[in-house]
Design a protein around this motif. Structure first.
Motif, PDB file in Angstrom:
ATOM      1  N   ALA A  28       0.862  -1.193   0.000  1.00  9.29           N
ATOM      2  CA  ALA A  28       0.000   0.000   0.000  1.00  9.29           C
ATOM      3  C   ALA A  28       0.896   1.241   0.000  1.00  9.29           C
ATOM      4  CB  ALA A  28      -0.882  -0.015   1.239  1.00  9.29           C
ATOM      5  N   PRO A  29       0.493   2.299  -0.694  1.00 12.04           N
ATOM      6  CA  PRO A  29       1.316   3.520  -0.739  1.00 12.04           C
ATOM      7  C   PRO A  29       1.440   4.132   0.658  1.00 12.04           C
ATOM      8  CG  PRO A  29      -0.784   3.892  -1.850  1.00 12.04           C
ATOM      9  CD  PRO A  29      -0.730   2.450  -1.478  1.00 12.04           C
ATOM     10  N   ILE A  30       2.610   4.638   0.926  1.00 17.30           N
ATOM     11  CA  ILE A  30       2.857   5.275   2.219  1.00 17.30           C
ATOM     12  C   ILE A  30       2.295   6.696   2.152  1.00 17.30           C
ATOM     13  CG2 ILE A  30       4.645   6.053   3.818  1.00 17.30           C
ATOM     14  CD1 ILE A  30       6.391   3.788   2.700  1.00 17.30           C
ATOM     15  N   PRO A  31       1.435   7.049   3.083  1.00 16.22           N
ATOM     16  CA  PRO A  31       0.861   8.401   3.035  1.00 16.22           C
ATOM     17  C   PRO A  31       1.915   9.457   3.399  1.00 16.22           C
ATOM     18  CG  PRO A  31       0.127   7.245   4.994  1.00 16.22           C
ATOM     19  CD  PRO A  31       0.919   6.264   4.189  1.00 16.22           C
ATOM     20  N   PHE A  32       1.879  10.583   2.689  1.00 14.32           N
ATOM     21  CA  PHE A  32       2.808  11.676   2.957  1.00 14.32           C
ATOM     22  C   PHE A  32       2.262  12.509   4.105  1.00 14.32           C
ATOM     23  CE2 PHE A  32       4.367  15.984   2.312  1.00 14.32           C
ATOM     24  CZ  PHE A  32       5.729  15.745   2.265  1.00 14.32           C
ATOM     25  N   SER A  33       3.140  12.825   5.058  1.00 12.93           N
ATOM     26  CA  SER A  33       2.692  13.572   6.226  1.00 12.93           C
ATOM     27  C   SER A  33       3.859  14.372   6.785  1.00 12.93           C
ATOM     28  CB  SER A  33       2.168  12.596   7.278  1.00 12.93           C
ATOM     29  OG  SER A  33       1.942  13.272   8.482  1.00 12.93           O
ATOM     30  N   ASP A  35       3.994  14.967   9.933  1.00  8.43           N
ATOM     31  CA  ASP A  35       3.954  14.629  11.350  1.00  8.43           C
ATOM     32  C   ASP A  35       5.163  13.835  11.817  1.00  8.43           C
ATOM     33  OD1 ASP A  35       1.544  15.884  11.554  1.00  8.43           O
ATOM     34  OD2 ASP A  35       0.363  14.061  11.256  1.00  8.43           O
ATOM     35  N   THR A  36       6.063  13.511  10.928  1.00  6.33           N
ATOM     36  CA  THR A  36       7.209  12.706  11.338  1.00  6.33           C
ATOM     37  C   THR A  36       8.263  13.573  12.023  1.00  6.33           C
ATOM     38  OG1 THR A  36       8.240  13.005   9.193  1.00  6.33           O
ATOM     39  CG2 THR A  36       6.862  11.055   9.469  1.00  6.33           C
TER      40      THR A  36
END
Length: 168
Positions: A28-33, A35-36
């Motif tokens: 599954a594609p890793i969501p861009f955020s 928050d890291t």
């Protein structure tokens, strides 16, 4: 046909059916955020860098205040049409000396006078030639007399302005 496909064709057991791999399973594609932790560290570093740059700009601005003051004074002198050349030269030389004391060591500038002072002005900034007005400066500052009809006030003003803006 490649060497590998020929090798497989000769070495494959005829009784074993060919392998069917099916569809490739993609994760599954890793969501861009933002928050890291890495983004937060980058943000803090950028904020600190911006604050530091603003602080350095402020220090530079404060450090060059004497230049802006000297430029304003010499422009005001030049705009005063009633000011005689004697006073113009005397006040301009005073402004130049005060400006030099701000940026060069006091021991090397404060004691300069006469030809040494003119040579210092010419040496510290290229494209100015105060020695051209050596006699006019000496008469105005040290003898308080002025009788030269060939004195170019505008050229002297431009040289003084150039020296103040670019002396160091």
């Amino acid at each position: 046909m490649s060497f590998y496909s020929i090798y497989i064709a000769f070495n494959q057991d005829p009784e074993v059916p060919p392998l069917e791999l099916g569809n490739i399973m993609e994760p599954a594609p890793i969501p861009f955020s933002f928050d890291t932790t890495g983004w937060k560290v980058l943000f803090v570093v950028l904020v600190v860098l911006c604050v530091y740059l603003l602080y350095r700009l402020y220090l530079n601005f404060k450090h060059n205040q004497y230049r802006r003051d000297a430029v304003a004074e010499i422009v005001a002198l030049n705009q005063d049409a009633k000011l005689p050349e004697l006073e113009f030269i005397t006040k301009s030389v005073f402004i130049l000396k005060r400006t030099a004391l701000q940026s060069y060591p006091r021991e090397s500038v404060a004691s300069l006078q006469g030809n040494d002072w003119i040579a210092f002005l010419d040496k510290t900034k290229r494209d100015v030639n105060f020695s051209k007005y050596k006699q006019d400066i000496a008469n105005a500052v040290y003898c308080e007399t002025f009788n030269n009809t060939n004195f170019n006030k505008e050229e002297f003003f431009k040289m003084s302005l150039k020296w103040i803006k670019n002396h160091a």
